[in-house]
Design an enzyme around this catalytic site. Structure first.
Site, mmCIF file in Angstrom:
data_model
loop_
_atom_site.group_PDB
_atom_site.id
_atom_site.type_symbol
_atom_site.label_atom_id
_atom_site.label_comp_id
_atom_site.label_asym_id
_atom_site.label_seq_id
_atom_site.Cartn_x
_atom_site.Cartn_y
_atom_site.Cartn_z
ATOM 1 N N GLU A 1 -25.894 11.188 -3.078
ATOM 2 C CA GLU A 1 -24.743 10.442 -2.561
ATOM 3 C C GLU A 1 -23.692 10.132 -3.633
ATOM 4 O OE1 GLU A 1 -27.831 10.055 0.561
ATOM 5 O OE2 GLU A 1 -27.824 10.028 -1.631
ATOM 6 N N GLU B 1 -34.308 10.166 2.512
ATOM 7 C CA GLU B 1 -34.479 8.789 2.965
ATOM 8 C C GLU B 1 -35.532 8.702 4.068
ATOM 9 O OE1 GLU B 1 -31.312 5.884 2.680
ATOM 10 O OE2 GLU B 1 -29.872 7.512 2.863
#
Length: 283
Positions: A154, A134
């Site tokens: 995730e 990210e």
């Protein structure tokens, strides 16, 4: 990859000391250049909440420190740039009933949602997963080692990538490539990442950091005003998808830039056929 193992003393050309950090190493490999190295190699450079808070404060300091023009961000060791958040710490926080909303406005690593004023170049020395990916997705330019991989795992952990990655992978890679990554959690190889336009160059591990620093030196050799304004306009267009966005930076800053010492110096140097000598930016 050669990474400084100790905290270097502050050079005399830095005007204000940087915030205290515990989980990263701060050094200045050349004038106008900041090098930030995540220093948790035994934990694959994953970041506890405190490390993200530190980095958030550090990037804000970098943006206002007038002597700095470009930053390089990397990780210690040869395995991982950053494996994301410290999941053991996060699990303990959740067990205690907390959700760890202490993150700064820039989100993970102080960077995944950072707008900022000055560029950050990433030397990705290995895996960039979860929050590490990210953060990288919001970098300005990325150099990567041959063993680098990128992933948003995730969905494999029962959570989701909520620190800025989801809209960025869509804008960067398009819908179907983005869905491939976020719905499966699979690893993107460095070759795919270069093919997809994420990575500028794949560089051998022992040359990676020097390559990124040399690139940062190139940016730092240019007018700091021009770099700030050009980056602002480009990021506005990227994040809004509207061509009009490129005008907002001009409306806000163009007059100041064109009246600045650096604009006069750049034009004078061109006329006089010499190298420009840039002054500090006042933007």
């Amino acid at each position: 990859m050669s990474v400084p193992r100790t905290r270097n003393p502050m050079p005399d050309w830095i005007e204000e000391p940087h915030p205290h950090v515990e989980h990263s190493l701060i050094s200045f490999p050349a004038k106008h250049i900041l090098l930030v190295t995540i220093n948790r190699p035994d934990a694959r450079n994953c970041l506890p909440v405190g490390a993200t808070i530190e980095l958030g404060a550090l990037w804000k300091w970098y943006d206002v420190e007038p002597s700095l023009r470009c930053a390089v961000f990397t990780g210690a060791g040869n395995e991982a740039f950053c494996a994301g958040m410290d999941l053991k710490e996060r699990f303990d926080i959740l067990k205690q009933g907390g959700v760890a909303h202490e993150y700064p406005s820039g989100q993970f690593a102080g960077m995944s949602n950072r707008a900022g004023k000055k560029p950050i170049i990433v030397a990705c020395n290995g895996h960039a997963h979860g929050g590490g990916f990210e953060a990288i997705l919001n970098a300005d330019v990325i150099f990567a080692s041959p063993n680098a991989t990128f992933a948003l795992p995730e969905v494999l952990r029962g959570v989701s990538a909520l620190a800025g990655a989801l809209p960025r992978v869509f804008h960067l890679f398009g819908n179907h490539r983005a869905m491939d990554l976020v719905l499966t959690g699979r690893r993107l190889s460095v070759d795919e990442a270069k093919e997809w336009g994420l990575v500028k160059e794949i560089v051998p591990q022992d040359k990676l950091l020097d390559t990124a620093i040399d690139y940062a030196k190139l940016i730092a050799s240019l007018s700091p005003d021009s770099v700030i304004i050009s980056r602002l306009a480009a990021r506005e267009a990227w994040e809004t998808g509207v061509s009009r966005a490129t005008m907002r930076g001009q409306e806000l800053w163009a007059d100041n830039m064109l009246r600045s010492e650096n604009a006069r110096e750049g034009l004078a140097a061109y006329k006089e056929k010499r190298a420009p000598v840039w002054k500090r930016s006042h933007l």
